[in-house]
Design a protein around this motif. Structure first.
Motif, mmCIF file in Angstrom:
data_model
loop_
_atom_site.group_PDB
_atom_site.id
_atom_site.type_symbol
_atom_site.label_atom_id
_atom_site.label_comp_id
_atom_site.label_asym_id
_atom_site.label_seq_id
_atom_site.Cartn_x
_atom_site.Cartn_y
_atom_site.Cartn_z
ATOM 1 N N UNK A 1 35.674 51.040 22.646
ATOM 2 C CA UNK A 1 35.397 49.702 23.182
ATOM 3 C C UNK A 1 34.783 49.806 24.571
ATOM 4 N N UNK A 2 33.777 48.986 24.852
ATOM 5 C CA UNK A 2 33.124 49.053 26.148
ATOM 6 C C UNK A 2 34.072 48.707 27.280
ATOM 7 N N UNK A 3 35.120 47.951 27.003
ATOM 8 C CA UNK A 3 36.052 47.550 28.049
ATOM 9 C C UNK A 3 36.769 48.748 28.665
ATOM 10 N N UNK A 4 36.769 49.879 27.963
ATOM 11 C CA UNK A 4 37.466 51.051 28.467
ATOM 12 C C UNK A 4 36.631 51.838 29.468
ATOM 13 N N UNK A 5 35.387 51.451 29.643
ATOM 14 C CA UNK A 5 34.509 52.161 30.569
ATOM 15 C C UNK A 5 34.544 51.519 31.950
ATOM 16 N N UNK A 6 34.286 52.328 32.970
ATOM 17 C CA UNK A 6 34.305 51.801 34.324
ATOM 18 C C UNK A 6 33.571 52.703 35.282
ATOM 19 N N UNK A 7 33.918 52.607 36.567
ATOM 20 C CA UNK A 7 33.196 53.308 37.618
ATOM 21 C C UNK A 7 33.249 54.822 37.485
ATOM 22 N N UNK A 8 34.314 55.350 36.912
ATOM 23 C CA UNK A 8 34.444 56.801 36.807
ATOM 24 C C UNK A 8 33.997 57.345 35.457
ATOM 25 N N UNK A 9 33.548 56.489 34.557
ATOM 26 C CA UNK A 9 33.054 56.953 33.261
ATOM 27 C C UNK A 9 31.796 57.791 33.455
ATOM 28 N N UNK A 10 31.632 58.785 32.610
ATOM 29 C CA UNK A 10 30.470 59.662 32.675
ATOM 30 C C UNK A 10 29.541 59.399 31.493
ATOM 31 N N UNK A 253 26.819 62.585 36.770
ATOM 32 C CA UNK A 253 27.135 62.081 35.422
ATOM 33 C C UNK A 253 27.770 60.694 35.430
ATOM 34 N N UNK A 254 28.540 60.374 36.465
ATOM 35 C CA UNK A 254 29.082 59.008 36.577
ATOM 36 C C UNK A 254 27.969 58.026 36.928
ATOM 37 N N UNK A 255 27.048 58.447 37.792
ATOM 38 C CA UNK A 255 25.965 57.570 38.197
ATOM 39 C C UNK A 255 25.012 57.232 37.068
ATOM 40 N N UNK A 256 24.779 58.185 36.170
ATOM 41 C CA UNK A 256 23.856 57.954 35.054
ATOM 42 C C UNK A 256 24.523 57.225 33.889
ATOM 43 N N UNK A 257 25.842 57.074 33.941
ATOM 44 C CA UNK A 257 26.570 56.497 32.807
ATOM 45 C C UNK A 257 26.153 55.066 32.501
ATOM 46 N N UNK A 278 28.819 49.935 36.798
ATOM 47 C CA UNK A 278 30.091 50.512 36.352
ATOM 48 C C UNK A 278 30.349 50.242 34.877
ATOM 49 N N UNK A 279 29.281 50.310 34.076
ATOM 50 C CA UNK A 279 29.374 50.153 32.612
ATOM 51 C C UNK A 279 29.907 48.787 32.188
ATOM 52 N N UNK A 280 29.512 47.743 32.921
ATOM 53 C CA UNK A 280 29.794 46.382 32.496
ATOM 54 C C UNK A 280 28.769 45.451 33.154
ATOM 55 N N UNK A 281 28.685 44.239 32.650
ATOM 56 C CA UNK A 281 27.785 43.249 33.243
ATOM 57 C C UNK A 281 28.418 42.752 34.532
ATOM 58 N N UNK A 282 27.628 42.744 35.607
ATOM 59 C CA UNK A 282 28.147 42.367 36.923
ATOM 60 C C UNK A 282 28.265 40.854 37.063
ATOM 61 N N UNK A 283 29.240 40.453 37.855
ATOM 62 C CA UNK A 283 29.401 39.040 38.189
ATOM 63 C C UNK A 283 28.418 38.661 39.293
ATOM 64 N N UNK A 284 28.034 37.399 39.326
ATOM 65 C CA UNK A 284 27.185 36.893 40.407
ATOM 66 C C UNK A 284 28.074 36.599 41.608
ATOM 67 N N UNK A 285 27.680 37.113 42.774
ATOM 68 C CA UNK A 285 28.494 36.939 43.975
ATOM 69 C C UNK A 285 27.683 36.256 45.074
ATOM 70 N N UNK A 286 28.346 35.431 45.833
ATOM 71 C CA UNK A 286 27.739 34.778 46.994
ATOM 72 C C UNK A 286 28.651 34.976 48.189
#
Length: 321
Positions: A1-10, A253-257, A278-286
Motif C-alpha cells: 500500500x502506498x500509505x506505507x511509504x514515506x520520507x525514508x522509503x528508498x 536512494x531515498x531522494x529518488x524514491x 515523500x512518496x505521497x501527494x503534498x498538501x497545499x500550504x500557506x
C-alpha cells in the motif's frame, strides 16, 4: 500500500515486487546523483531506460552500476542532451522521434541549482532556461511518443517556496538576481509545467506530476560552498517549529524514491496534476512554514498560473505545442 511509504522509503522499497519488463523510460540527467539511481532502480526491475546527459563520457562512467544491476531484460542506452542549448534539445527530440519507440514514462530529472547569474545558449537566464525551458521543449516535442497510460514526472523542489514565476521578467532584466530566487522561480515553473501538461493530455490517458525529492547532497549543490550548505541547514533548523526534529539530508536512494513512486507505483489519478513529496501527494500550504516542513505553495499548482507560464514559454522559444 502506498500509505506505507514515506520520507525514508528508498527506490527499492517503492519498487519491491514490480515487474517493469517491456516498459520504456526516459530519464534526463543520468551522469550523477538522482538520475543514476533512478535509472538503476528502474533497470533493475526490467525497464528499458534511455538516459539523457550533457556529458556522455561522464554518464558512461556513472551508469556502470545501472548496467550491472539491470535484470529481467532491463537495459540502458544513452543519448546526448544539453538542456541549456535548445539546438541540442531539439536534436535529442528529433533523434527519439526518428527512432519511433514509445515511452511509458519520462522523468525530467536534470537541473542546476543556485548558479551565478548567467544565460543559456539561447539567452535565457540559466536556471529558468535549463530547468524549465529545456524540459518544456524536449517533453512537448516527443509527446507523441507517450502512449495511453504513460506518465511525465517533473522534478521540482521545496525550493519553489523561494519564489513564484515572474511572467513579466523571466530573465531578470529588471529585477535583482539572487541564486536561490532564480532557483525558486525555475522550480515553481517545473511544478506548473506538470499541472498544464496534465490538463492538456489527461483525456488521452497521459498524466503528469511534479515531485520534490527532498534535501539530498548531490552534484546539484556544486555552486555552493561547504559553508553555504552549513548556513542553509542552520537557517532551516532555525525556522522549524519548536520541538521539531533537526533537518537531515536524505540518501540518494531515498531522494529518488518519490520519482519512481510517482512514475510506477502510485495510481495515475492520485498523482495527476499534483505536487508530490515523500512518496505521497503534498498538501497545499500557506502562511509561515520552513523550507523543509512539507507542502506546496498555492501558486505552484495554480491552473491559471500554469496556463500563463505555458503561453509565455511558447512565446520565448518561438514554438507552439
Amino acid at each position: 500500500m502506498t500509505a506505507s511509504y514515506g520520507a525514508t522509503s528508498t527506490t527499492d522499497d517503492v519498487l519491491k515486487g514490480a515487474d517493469l519488463s517491456g516498459r520504456r523510460v526516459l530519464v534526463t540527467g543520468v551522469s550523477a546523483g538522482l538520475g543514476v539511481e533512478t535509472a538503476r532502480a528502474l533497470a533493475a526491475h526490467g525497464a528499458q531506460v534511455v538516459g539523457a546527459a550533457r556529458d556522455l563520457e561522464k554518464a558512461e562512467r556513472a551508469t556502470k552500476v545501472v548496467r550491472a544491476d539491470a535484470a529481467n531484460g532491463g537495459a540502458l542506452e544513452l543519448i546526448q542532451l544539453d538542456l541549456a542549448d535548445l539546438t541540442s534539445v531539439r536534436a535529442c527530440a528529433d533523434a527519439l522521434l526518428a527512432a519511433g519507440k514509445p515511452f511509458d514514462v519520462i522523468i525530467a530529472n536534470a537541473g542546476v541549482m543556485a548558479t551565478p547569474f548567467g544565460h543559456t545558449a539561447d539567452g535565457f537566464e540559466t536556471q529558468f532556461g535549463t530547468n524549465h525551458l529545456g524540459h518544456f521543449v524536449l517533453v512537448n516535442r516527443i509527446a507523441s511518443l507517450l502512449k495511453a497510460g504513460s506518465r511525465v514526472i517533473v522534478l521540482s523542489s521545496a525550493g519553489h517556496r523561494f519564489a513564484d514565476v515572474n511572467l513579466d521578467d523571466p530573465n531578470f532584466e529588471t529585477t535583482g538576481y539572487t541564486p536561490f530566487g532564480a532557483y525558486g522561480r525555475s522550480k515553481t515553473a517545473n511544478a506548473l509545467f506538470a499541472v498544464e501538461f496534465d490538463r492538456r493530455h489527461r483525456d488521452r490517458g497521459v498524466r503528469a506530476a511534479a515531485v520534490h525529492p527532498g534535501g539530498i547532497q548531490t552534484e546539484l549543490s556544486r555552486h555552493m560552498s561547504d559553508g553555504d550548505i552549513e548556513q542553509l541547514v542552520e537557517q532551516i533548523n532555525a525556522s522549524r517549529a519548536e520541538g521539531a526534529p533537526a533537518f537531515e539530508f536524505k540518501t540518494i536512494p531515498q531522494g529518488a524514491a518519490t520519482s519512481v513512486w510517482a512514475a510506477v507505483t502510485a495510481s495515475a489519478d492520485e498523482i495527476g496534476g499534483r505536487y508530490c513529496e515523500d512518496c505521497h501527494v503534498a498538501a497545499i500550504v500557506t502562511g509561515e512554514a520552513d523550507m523543509m516542513s512539507g507542502g506546496v505553495r498555492p501558486y505552484a499548482v495554480d491552473a491559471d498560473n500554469a496556463k500563463a507560464l505555458w503561453a509565455l514559454s511558447e512565446e520565448l522559444i518561438q514554438e507552439r505545442f
